[in-house]
Each structure stands twice: as C-alpha cells, then as structure tokens.
Design a protein around this motif. Structure first.
Motif, PDB file in Angstrom:
ATOM      1  N   UNK A  78       0.864  -1.255  -0.047  1.00  0.00           N
ATOM      2  CA  UNK A  78       0.025  -0.229   0.094  1.00  0.00           C
ATOM      3  C   UNK A  78       0.864   1.334  -0.184  1.00  0.00           C
ATOM      4  N   UNK A  79       0.539   2.040  -0.853  1.00  0.00           N
ATOM      5  CA  UNK A  79       1.089   3.449  -0.788  1.00  0.00           C
ATOM      6  C   UNK A  79       0.586   4.298   0.425  1.00  0.00           C
ATOM      7  N   UNK A  80       1.444   4.653   1.448  1.00  0.00           N
ATOM      8  CA  UNK A  80       0.791   5.302   2.680  1.00  0.00           C
ATOM      9  C   UNK A  80       0.792   6.710   2.756  1.00  0.00           C
ATOM     10  N   UNK A  81       1.894   7.397   2.085  1.00  0.00           N
ATOM     11  CA  UNK A  81       2.374   8.801   2.152  1.00  0.00           C
ATOM     12  C   UNK A  81       2.786   9.129   0.785  1.00  0.00           C
ATOM     13  N   UNK A  82       2.371  10.589   0.673  1.00  0.00           N
ATOM     14  CA  UNK A  82       2.837  11.247  -0.728  1.00  0.00           C
ATOM     15  C   UNK A  82       3.192  12.629  -0.450  1.00  0.00           C
ATOM     16  N   UNK A  83       4.151  13.040  -1.113  1.00  0.00           N
ATOM     17  CA  UNK A  83       4.566  14.566  -1.023  1.00  0.00           C
ATOM     18  C   UNK A  83       3.680  15.376  -1.636  1.00  0.00           C
ATOM     19  N   UNK A  84       3.593  16.400  -0.955  1.00  0.00           N
ATOM     20  CA  UNK A  84       2.451  17.325  -1.398  1.00  0.00           C
ATOM     21  C   UNK A  84       2.966  18.617  -2.302  1.00  0.00           C
ATOM     22  N   UNK A  85       4.261  18.538  -2.317  1.00  0.00           N
ATOM     23  CA  UNK A  85       4.767  19.392  -3.134  1.00  0.00           C
ATOM     24  C   UNK A  85       5.292  19.168  -4.451  1.00  0.00           C
ATOM     25  N   UNK A  86       5.363  17.836  -4.853  1.00  0.00           N
ATOM     26  CA  UNK A  86       5.713  17.177  -6.164  1.00  0.00           C
ATOM     27  C   UNK A  86       5.047  16.091  -6.408  1.00  0.00           C
ATOM     28  N   UNK A  87       4.252  15.381  -5.420  1.00  0.00           N
ATOM     29  CA  UNK A  87       3.708  14.229  -5.723  1.00  0.00           C
ATOM     30  C   UNK A  87       4.536  12.931  -5.760  1.00  0.00           C
ATOM     31  N   UNK A  88       5.349  12.961  -5.133  1.00  0.00           N
ATOM     32  CA  UNK A  88       6.315  11.818  -5.069  1.00  0.00           C
ATOM     33  C   UNK A  88       6.068  10.692  -4.014  1.00  0.00           C
ATOM     34  N   UNK A  89       6.547   9.590  -3.868  1.00  0.00           N
ATOM     35  CA  UNK A  89       6.181   8.683  -2.975  1.00  0.00           C
ATOM     36  C   UNK A  89       6.843   8.798  -1.475  1.00  0.00           C
ATOM     37  N   UNK A  90       6.177   8.834  -0.407  1.00  0.00           N
ATOM     38  CA  UNK A  90       6.652   8.998   0.847  1.00  0.00           C
ATOM     39  C   UNK A  90       6.583   8.004   1.867  1.00  0.00           C
ATOM     40  N   UNK A  91       5.835   7.099   1.494  1.00  0.00           N
ATOM     41  CA  UNK A  91       5.840   5.837   2.410  1.00  0.00           C
ATOM     42  C   UNK A  91       5.116   4.640   1.677  1.00  0.00           C
ATOM     43  N   UNK A  92       5.533   3.526   2.126  1.00  0.00           N
ATOM     44  CA  UNK A  92       4.603   2.354   1.740  1.00  0.00           C
ATOM     45  C   UNK A  92       4.531   1.389   2.991  1.00  0.00           C
ATOM     46  N   UNK A  93       3.598   0.470   2.761  1.00  0.00           N
ATOM     47  CA  UNK A  93       3.287  -0.683   3.864  1.00  0.00           C
ATOM     48  C   UNK A  93       2.907  -1.827   3.390  1.00  0.00           C
ATOM     49  N   UNK A  94       3.809  -2.930   3.558  1.00  0.00           N
ATOM     50  CA  UNK A  94       3.702  -4.327   3.109  1.00  0.00           C
ATOM     51  C   UNK A  94       2.193  -4.853   3.890  1.00  0.00           C
ATOM     52  N   UNK A  95       1.316  -5.540   2.951  1.00  0.00           N
ATOM     53  CA  UNK A  95       0.132  -5.765   3.885  1.00  0.00           C
ATOM     54  C   UNK A  95       0.138  -7.221   4.252  1.00  0.00           C
ATOM     55  N   UNK A  96       0.970  -8.012   3.389  1.00  0.00           N
ATOM     56  CA  UNK A  96       1.283  -9.487   3.717  1.00  0.00           C
ATOM     57  C   UNK A  96       2.413  -9.847   4.477  1.00  0.00           C
ATOM     58  N   UNK A  97       3.117  -8.886   4.917  1.00  0.00           N
ATOM     59  CA  UNK A  97       4.446  -9.111   5.889  1.00  0.00           C
ATOM     60  C   UNK A  97       4.290  -7.873   6.819  1.00  0.00           C
ATOM     61  N   UNK A  98       4.825  -8.132   7.869  1.00  0.00           N
ATOM     62  CA  UNK A  98       5.138  -6.743   8.956  1.00  0.00           C
ATOM     63  C   UNK A  98       6.150  -5.818   8.673  1.00  0.00           C
ATOM     64  N   UNK A  99       5.602  -4.989   7.841  1.00  0.00           N
ATOM     65  CA  UNK A  99       7.069  -4.156   7.187  1.00  0.00           C
ATOM     66  C   UNK A  99       6.464  -2.712   6.700  1.00  0.00           C
TER      67      UNK A  99
END
Length: 481
Positions: free
Chosen positions: A399-420
């Motif tokens: 899952x994409x969890x966080x994004x940068x509102x200045x330029x729309x780049x990825x800022x965070x992810x969450x693995x849903x099938x592993x604890x990470x």
C-alpha cells in the motif's frame, strides 16, 4: 566559462586593500581569505572563507531549514555533498556538542563525531554566537573538523539556479582560483550516482544503545523513555543519533550493526524487530544491504526511514529515480493517506521510489482504478482520499501510505502481507517538526502484532516525548535545571 552571480563580491584574485583589512579586522567577522564555488555547468560564485582552508568537491544541494544547522552538519546522510543553507544567517546560536547527530568512523569515541559532508555554503556566517548552551562558534567548529565553508554567496541566486538546473557536482576552494584548474579537479571527482557512500559512514562493529545512553543534557525537555520492552537490531547505514534516541524512547533496546551484516546473523539474535536507518548517496549502490532486507521481509517486523525506505523498496524489486534537486529541510508537507492528516516533515534525500514499479494496481483496493497516474503525480490519490494497493511479485500486496504534497512523489509504503513499513522522511525532529513522531510508536505497535499499527492520533503522539505535555512540566524543568 560561467557567470559570477554574487553581485558585489570582489574578484577572488583581488587582494583587499590595507584600509579594507583594517576595517574588517575591527568587525565581528575579522579578515577572511577569498573563496570560490564552481558548479559543473560552469557557473561561478565568489565569497569569503569561513571554515577550514582547502578545496572540496561534492554534489551541491540546498537545505531549507530555518534552524538546526549543526544537526545538518553532523548528519551522515550528507556524505559526498556540499550543503547550501537557504536561511540568510547561519551560526547565530553556536555549537553544543550534545546535539551532534553522528558517530562517524575516525572519531576518537562514539559521540565525538566528524562531519561527513564535503563543505558548506552560507550567505552570512555568524562568528559571535549568543546562546547559553554554545561552547564554540560554527566557524571554529568547521576549522577544527577540516570542513571547507564559504560565506558571502548570494544563496538565493544559487538555490534558484539549482532548482532550475538541478543539483550538480561542484567544487569550493580557498586556495585555487584558476577556473581551468578548478574545472579539471571537478572533472576528476567521483560522481554521486553509482557510488556507495554508506560504507564510509556506517559503524565498523556492533554496539548497543539503550536508555542509559540518552544525553543527560536533553533531560530538561525530553520526557523519560518507556520501559525497555523490545529488542531491536538496527542496520547502520549512517544513522543519526536522534533516531536511536527515538527508538529507545518507545521502549527499544538496540543492537546497532554495520550496513552489510548478513541477515542470518541478525535472525540469530532473535530480535523483536529490525530497523533500517537513513544514509547517504545512491540507494542502488547499496546492494549488500537491500539483499539482506529481502531475506528479512516476512521473518521479522521491519521499519525503514529514508535510505531504509529505499532498501525495503529495492528489496521488493522497485526502481529508484534521482530527484531534480531532492527534498532537504524541515518544511516538507506530506499527506498520510490512511489518516488523511498532513504532516510537516524533516527530509534529506536526493533519490525517490517510483511507486508504479512495485506492481500493478489492485482495483478493488484502489478505488476501482486499474492504471497508475500517467504523469507519475501521486497527489491524485490524496484528492480522491485513497491509499492505493499494488500486487508485488515478491511480497504480495503493498500500500502507498504517504505522498509529498509539493511534487507528488512517494513518501511511504506498507507491506500488507508482511510486517513491514517505511517512510522517506525523518521522524526524529533533529532538526525539524515533531509531526512524524508517531512512526516510532507505530513500530512498537507493529512489534506487538497490532494490525492497525499506523492508525494513530498524530496530534497527541507528537507531544508524547516532551515534558512540556505534562501537568507538572514547569516543576520538572526547575528540578532538572
């Protein structure tokens, strides 16, 4: 050959007159030698030396923080770089060694750090600081640690140039002023892309870090740490001390290991969790680390920040991109797509995750969408209030969890099938805002097995680590003072 964009600065070859020397000697700055900055595209700036004498090459970047220059200076993530501070005056509150962020290899003892960056550029350097905690001025510290620095540069013009043309290699010098010679030296310097700088800032041997290692000098502001509950192994890719402190304060006892420690050795320690730290340079060049992360995913809870976020992403088979001028400063707005709250964050990175490279969207978990945004701008997910999920070939749903509102780049992810999970920014507020403090709490909850570990009231958690949030804060401060 380039343009001198620092209007009003004398030519670096011209010696000041006797009158100018007498005038400057009676000011707080005193007499200073000339200095020069040349960028890879030939642009030239002239200024005055305000650090150690010498010549240094590195990627010229900029940091927009209004304060925290010492934490920036001692952040190992700046290895290989020449940092431009955008705030006009730097050094006005001096240096307190208790705020050092790095235990860089070569120091005589852990905590007595040697800065990893190549040089510093400022508009106005304060030589006479005023602060009850200061023990040395910034120019003195720079000289003592062999860091070449330049002041008197029109940093607004320099930053505009870097924003327009991108961060690039540069050379600063207090001893070489021939442009042809500078150009030759710059051409010989190694490029940031493709170079593994992590191995130059990681610890050489394992060591422990616990509540007893927290700086006593910060007790007037920091709340007492939670009782030790979790045994965590920390991969040191250039970790900041503030991050170690943040982990300890939520109840972690830490074993810090070198950047290339085998995953098998980490698993033999039977930790409750593994933390992947920040670090410098090109993430693709740090294969020894993300190869280990690939073996750890699914076997132990993982939390990565900054380079650690990139290590988890690369372990999942993602691609990285070099950002035009990076994110560096304490004022980067990030949208948490799970809580729909905006965090003002501290960041320091020049590379970023290409989120679509993790896999194809799962429509039923992504608002019915089947295609990633064609222009790569992830802010569309914030507008729709959706945290999209992709199907990754290696580790299932991400899952994409966080994004940068200045330029729309990825800022965070969450693995849903592993604890990470991981974020691209820094939660430890050293320097910077405390909005992202909740991420340390989230890691503790992940290690507890809480499936909703990221569902945290940010506004309450951001105050949890400070004595100022308690009813008897004033009495605590008086007692500790």
């Amino acid at each position: 050959m380039g343009t001198n964009l620092s209007a009003g600065i004398m030519s670096a070859k011209a010696a000041p007159s006797d009158l100018a020397q007498r005038i400057m000697s009676r000011t707080g700055k005193g007499c200073a030698n000339a200095a020069i900055l040349m960028l890879a595209d030939g642009t030239v700036f002239y200024g005055r030396a305000c650090g150690a004498a010498g010549t240094a090459c590195g990627e010229v970047c900029f940091n927009t923080s209004l304060e925290g220059y010492f934490e920036v200076l001692t952040d190992p993530s700046y290895a290989g770089q020449i940092v431009t501070m955008t705030y006009p005056q730097i050094g006005n509150y001096g240096i307190d060694p208790d705020d050092v962020q790095s235990a860089y290899p070569g120091s005589t003892e852990r905590g007595a750090a040697t800065p990893a960056l190549r040089g510093m550029i400022v508009h106005d350097m304060c030589h006479t600081p005023s602060n009850w905690r200061s023990s040395i001025s910034l120019p003195e510290y720079l000289k003592d640690n062999g860091i070449v620095a330049v002041e008197g540069v029109d940093t607004r013009a320099l930053v505009r140039h870097l924003r327009d043309h991108g961060a690039q290699q540069g050379i600063i010098s207090t001893e070489v002023f021939d442009l042809t010679e500078l150009e030759e030296k710059l051409a010989e310097a190694p490029a940031l892309v493709g170079e593994n700088l992590v191995k130059t800032v990681s610890c050489a041997d394992e060591y422990s870090y616990a509540a007893a290692d927290l700086p006593a000098a910060h007790a007037f502001a920091d709340a007492a740490p939670a009782p030790a509950k979790y045994r965590v192994v920390v991969y040191d890719c250039g970790i900041k001390r503030g991050i170690l402190e943040g982990l300890v304060r939520v109840g972690c006892e830490l074993t810090v290991v070198p950047w290339n420690t085998p995953a098998s050795h980490v698993l033999e320690m039977n930790p409750d969790g593994v933390f992947l730290s920040n670090g410098p340079g090109d993430p693709d060049a740090v294969e020894e680390t993300y190869a280990q992360v690939q073996q750890l995913i699914g076997k132990v809870p993982l939390f990565g920040i900054c380079l650690g976020h990139q290590m988890i992403s690369l372990a999942c088979g993602a691609k990285m991109e070099k950002l035009k001028f990076g994110h560096r400063g304490g004022n980067q707005p990030v949208m948490n797509l799970i809580s729909h709250r905006v965090e003002i964050t501290a960041q320091n990175h020049g590379f970023g995750l290409v989120f679509p490279s993790l896999g194809k969207l799962i429509p039923e978990l992504s608002g019915g969408e089947t295609e990633h945004p064609a222009d790569g701008d992830l802010r569309v997910w914030a507008q729709r209030g959706i945290a999209p999920v992709v199907q990754n070939e290696r580790f299932g749903r991400i899952r994409l969890t966080h994004i940068n509102l200045n330029d729309g780049t990825a800022e965070g992810i969450q693995l849903l099938d592993s604890p990470a999970f991981s974020v691209q920014y820094h939660p430890e507020a050293a320097p910077g805002p405390t909005d992202a403090h909740y991420l340390f709490t989230a890691f503790a909850r992940l290690m507890d097995g809480d499936v909703d570990y990221l569902d945290i009231d940010i506004s309450k958690d951001r105050l949890a680590g400070w004595v100022f949030d308690s009813e008897d804060a004033s009495a605590t401060v008086k007692t500790q003072a």
